[in-house]
Motif scaffolding. Structure first.
Motif, PDB file in Angstrom:
ATOM      1  N   ARG A  27      14.931  39.532 -35.399  1.00  0.00           N
ATOM      2  CA  ARG A  27      15.373  39.042 -34.090  1.00  0.00           C
ATOM      3  C   ARG A  27      14.199  38.841 -33.137  1.00  0.00           C
ATOM      4  O   ARG A  27      14.186  37.890 -32.351  1.00  0.00           O
ATOM      5  N   ASN A  28      13.209  39.739 -33.195  1.00  0.00           N
ATOM      6  CA  ASN A  28      12.059  39.598 -32.301  1.00  0.00           C
ATOM      7  C   ASN A  28      11.200  38.396 -32.672  1.00  0.00           C
ATOM      8  O   ASN A  28      10.719  37.686 -31.789  1.00  0.00           O
ATOM      9  N   ILE A  29      11.016  38.159 -33.955  1.00  0.00           N
ATOM     10  CA  ILE A  29      10.251  36.980 -34.374  1.00  0.00           C
ATOM     11  C   ILE A  29      10.976  35.711 -33.945  1.00  0.00           C
ATOM     12  O   ILE A  29      10.364  34.777 -33.413  1.00  0.00           O
ATOM     13  N   GLU A  30      12.298  35.662 -34.142  1.00  0.00           N
ATOM     14  CA  GLU A  30      13.082  34.490 -33.734  1.00  0.00           C
ATOM     15  C   GLU A  30      13.002  34.267 -32.226  1.00  0.00           C
ATOM     16  O   GLU A  30      12.827  33.150 -31.756  1.00  0.00           O
ATOM     17  N   MET A  31      13.148  35.355 -31.460  1.00  0.00           N
ATOM     18  CA  MET A  31      13.082  35.250 -30.000  1.00  0.00           C
ATOM     19  C   MET A  31      11.701  34.774 -29.574  1.00  0.00           C
ATOM     20  O   MET A  31      11.568  33.901 -28.700  1.00  0.00           O
ATOM     21  N   TYR A  32      10.664  35.303 -30.178  1.00  0.00           N
ATOM     22  CA  TYR A  32       9.302  34.888 -29.830  1.00  0.00           C
ATOM     23  C   TYR A  32       9.117  33.391 -30.092  1.00  0.00           C
ATOM     24  O   TYR A  32       8.616  32.664 -29.239  1.00  0.00           O
ATOM     25  N   LYS A  33       9.531  32.926 -31.252  1.00  0.00           N
ATOM     26  CA  LYS A  33       9.373  31.506 -31.593  1.00  0.00           C
ATOM     27  C   LYS A  33      10.180  30.615 -30.653  1.00  0.00           C
ATOM     28  O   LYS A  33       9.740  29.523 -30.296  1.00  0.00           O
ATOM     29  N   LYS A  34      11.332  31.087 -30.251  1.00  0.00           N
ATOM     30  CA  LYS A  34      12.218  30.292 -29.388  1.00  0.00           C
ATOM     31  C   LYS A  34      11.722  30.239 -27.942  1.00  0.00           C
ATOM     32  O   LYS A  34      11.869  29.218 -27.273  1.00  0.00           O
ATOM     33  N   ARG A  35      11.097  31.318 -27.444  1.00  0.00           N
ATOM     34  CA  ARG A  35      10.801  31.408 -26.016  1.00  0.00           C
ATOM     35  C   ARG A  35       9.334  31.554 -25.636  1.00  0.00           C
ATOM     36  O   ARG A  35       8.990  31.321 -24.476  1.00  0.00           O
ATOM     37  N   HIS A  36       8.474  31.946 -26.557  1.00  0.00           N
ATOM     38  CA  HIS A  36       7.125  32.333 -26.124  1.00  0.00           C
ATOM     39  C   HIS A  36       5.975  31.628 -26.831  1.00  0.00           C
ATOM     40  O   HIS A  36       4.824  31.991 -26.605  1.00  0.00           O
ATOM     41  N   THR A  37       6.248  30.647 -27.652  1.00  0.00           N
ATOM     42  CA  THR A  37       5.160  29.898 -28.271  1.00  0.00           C
ATOM     43  C   THR A  37       4.696  28.795 -27.329  1.00  0.00           C
ATOM     44  O   THR A  37       5.371  28.473 -26.338  1.00  0.00           O
ATOM     45  N   GLU A  38       3.586  28.191 -27.650  1.00  0.00           N
ATOM     46  CA  GLU A  38       3.076  27.079 -26.835  1.00  0.00           C
ATOM     47  C   GLU A  38       4.086  25.931 -26.813  1.00  0.00           C
ATOM     48  O   GLU A  38       4.341  25.348 -25.759  1.00  0.00           O
ATOM     49  N   ASP A  39       4.685  25.631 -27.976  1.00  0.00           N
ATOM     50  CA  ASP A  39       5.689  24.560 -28.029  1.00  0.00           C
ATOM     51  C   ASP A  39       6.893  24.880 -27.156  1.00  0.00           C
ATOM     52  O   ASP A  39       7.409  24.011 -26.453  1.00  0.00           O
ATOM     53  N   ALA A  40       7.359  26.133 -27.195  1.00  0.00           N
ATOM     54  CA  ALA A  40       8.511  26.530 -26.382  1.00  0.00           C
ATOM     55  C   ALA A  40       8.177  26.411 -24.897  1.00  0.00           C
ATOM     56  O   ALA A  40       8.997  25.956 -24.093  1.00  0.00           O
ATOM     57  N   TYR A  41       6.973  26.796 -24.528  1.00  0.00           N
ATOM     58  CA  TYR A  41       6.551  26.703 -23.132  1.00  0.00           C
ATOM     59  C   TYR A  41       6.502  25.235 -22.688  1.00  0.00           C
ATOM     60  O   TYR A  41       7.000  24.889 -21.617  1.00  0.00           O
ATOM     61  N   CYS A  42       5.910  24.391 -23.515  1.00  0.00           N
ATOM     62  CA  CYS A  42       5.816  22.962 -23.173  1.00  0.00           C
ATOM     63  C   CYS A  42       7.208  22.341 -23.034  1.00  0.00           C
ATOM     64  O   CYS A  42       7.456  21.561 -22.109  1.00  0.00           O
ATOM     65  N   GLN A  43       8.115  22.696 -23.931  1.00  0.00           N
ATOM     66  CA  GLN A  43       9.487  22.193 -23.869  1.00  0.00           C
ATOM     67  C   GLN A  43      10.155  22.644 -22.573  1.00  0.00           C
ATOM     68  O   GLN A  43      10.826  21.864 -21.897  1.00  0.00           O
ATOM     69  N   SER A  44       9.960  23.880 -22.204  1.00  0.00           N
ATOM     70  CA  SER A  44      10.537  24.420 -20.975  1.00  0.00           C
ATOM     71  C   SER A  44       9.988  23.693 -19.746  1.00  0.00           C
ATOM     72  O   SER A  44      10.736  23.352 -18.824  1.00  0.00           O
ATOM     73  N   MET A  45       8.688  23.447 -19.739  1.00  0.00           N
ATOM     74  CA  MET A  45       8.077  22.728 -18.611  1.00  0.00           C
ATOM     75  C   MET A  45       8.579  21.290 -18.551  1.00  0.00           C
ATOM     76  O   MET A  45       8.851  20.767 -17.467  1.00  0.00           O
ATOM     77  N   GLU A  46       8.719  20.657 -19.708  1.00  0.00           N
ATOM     78  CA  GLU A  46       9.227  19.285 -19.750  1.00  0.00           C
ATOM     79  C   GLU A  46      10.635  19.217 -19.173  1.00  0.00           C
ATOM     80  O   GLU A  46      10.945  18.335 -18.362  1.00  0.00           O
ATOM     81  N   GLU A  47      11.491  20.166 -19.551  1.00  0.00           N
ATOM     82  CA  GLU A  47      12.863  20.199 -19.033  1.00  0.00           C
ATOM     83  C   GLU A  47      12.865  20.448 -17.530  1.00  0.00           C
ATOM     84  O   GLU A  47      13.663  19.842 -16.794  1.00  0.00           O
ATOM     85  N   LEU A  48      11.979  21.295 -17.058  1.00  0.00           N
ATOM     86  CA  LEU A  48      11.873  21.565 -15.626  1.00  0.00           C
ATOM     87  C   LEU A  48      11.497  20.301 -14.867  1.00  0.00           C
ATOM     88  O   LEU A  48      12.145  19.939 -13.871  1.00  0.00           O
ATOM     89  N   PHE A  49      10.466  19.613 -15.338  1.00  0.00           N
ATOM     90  CA  PHE A  49      10.015  18.407 -14.663  1.00  0.00           C
ATOM     91  C   PHE A  49      11.071  17.299 -14.722  1.00  0.00           C
ATOM     92  O   PHE A  49      11.271  16.582 -13.740  1.00  0.00           O
ATOM     93  N   GLU A  50      11.737  17.158 -15.859  1.00  0.00           N
ATOM     94  CA  GLU A  50      12.795  16.152 -15.957  1.00  0.00           C
ATOM     95  C   GLU A  50      13.922  16.456 -14.975  1.00  0.00           C
ATOM     96  O   GLU A  50      14.477  15.552 -14.353  1.00  0.00           O
ATOM     97  N   GLY A  51      14.250  17.728 -14.810  1.00  0.00           N
ATOM     98  CA  GLY A  51      15.280  18.130 -13.846  1.00  0.00           C
ATOM     99  C   GLY A  51      14.893  17.780 -12.429  1.00  0.00           C
ATOM    100  O   GLY A  51      15.714  17.315 -11.631  1.00  0.00           O
ATOM    101  N   ILE A  52      13.618  17.993 -12.103  1.00  0.00           N
ATOM    102  CA  ILE A  52      13.130  17.679 -10.754  1.00  0.00           C
ATOM    103  C   ILE A  52      13.163  16.171 -10.532  1.00  0.00           C
ATOM    104  O   ILE A  52      13.625  15.687  -9.489  1.00  0.00           O
ATOM    105  N   ILE A  53      12.688  15.406 -11.509  1.00  0.00           N
ATOM    106  CA  ILE A  53      12.648  13.937 -11.392  1.00  0.00           C
ATOM    107  C   ILE A  53      14.063  13.383 -11.275  1.00  0.00           C
ATOM    108  O   ILE A  53      14.322  12.510 -10.453  1.00  0.00           O
ATOM    109  N   ASN A  54      14.983  13.871 -12.082  1.00  0.00           N
ATOM    110  CA  ASN A  54      16.356  13.358 -12.093  1.00  0.00           C
ATOM    111  C   ASN A  54      17.131  13.716 -10.829  1.00  0.00           C
ATOM    112  O   ASN A  54      18.126  13.073 -10.521  1.00  0.00           O
ATOM    113  N   ARG A  55      16.706  14.719 -10.094  1.00  0.00           N
ATOM    114  CA  ARG A  55      17.372  15.070  -8.837  1.00  0.00           C
ATOM    115  C   ARG A  55      17.063  14.062  -7.750  1.00  0.00           C
ATOM    116  O   ARG A  55      17.807  13.935  -6.797  1.00  0.00           O
ATOM    117  N   ASN A  56      15.955  13.386  -7.854  1.00  0.00           N
ATOM    118  CA  ASN A  56      15.537  12.446  -6.798  1.00  0.00           C
ATOM    119  C   ASN A  56      15.991  11.067  -7.043  1.00  0.00           C
ATOM    120  O   ASN A  56      16.343  10.369  -7.677  1.00  0.00           O
TER     121      ASN A  56
END
Length: 162
Positions: free
Chosen positions: A133-162
């Motif tokens: 479970r810890n390895i799965e959670m780490y891969k899902k939330r704490h890798t570089e790819d997961a971070y980039c995906q999270s930032m992309e979703e954040l920015f898309e949310g900000i852009i789509n609000r305007n």
């Protein structure tokens, strides 16, 4: 706490990484470990490959902290697949779900620490389940790819609000 575990499981080892809070605290700890001092290893502050090597030699990660933000060392332990036993402070509960991928200890209870560690030592299947479970959670939330995906979703949310 470790003395109690040592008497129950004579082959247990404690590997300590990090700096001492104070000389007084270090001396206090050394007074309490005289009977099991050969099973306790102090490494001091470790980084990089040295830290990963120590983690890879362990089965459980214990994080006893009175104050914490988001602990990088807990995230690192999860990445290594170690079940975590940690005090329920700061953002620890955002990483560790009690009895799911580790144990959260309230009020720095030594008895809870000892009981949680004992549960893991006595149940290899529980260690393996929490490890997965810890390895799965780490891969899902704490890798570089997961971070980039999270930032992309954040920015898309900000852009789509305007």
């Amino acid at each position: 706490g470790f003395n109690e575990l040592f008497f129950k499981y004579s082959n247990i080892e404690l590997h300590l990484i990090g700096q001492w809070e104070s000389v007084e605290f270090k001396n206090k700890i050394f007074q309490h470990i005289s009977e099991c001092k050969n099973n306790i290893f102090f490494y001091g502050l470790q980084i990089g490959n040295n830290k990963w090597k120590i983690f890879s030699d362990c089965n459980i990660y214990v994080h006893f902290s009175q104050m914490e933000g988001q602990s990088i060392s807990i995230i690192e332990a999860c990445a290594m697949g170690l079940p975590v036993v940690a005090t329920n402070v700061g953002a620890t509960s955002l990483i560790i779900k009690n009895k799911y991928n580790g144990f959260l200890i309230n009020n720095n209870s030594i008895d809870e620490f000892v009981n949680s560690i004992s549960q893991l030592i006595d149940n290899h299947d529980l260690i393996m389940t929490m490890s997965k479970r810890n390895i799965e959670m780490y891969k899902k939330r704490h890798t570089e790819d997961a971070y980039c995906q999270s930032m992309e979703e954040l920015f898309e949310g900000i852009i789509n609000r305007n």
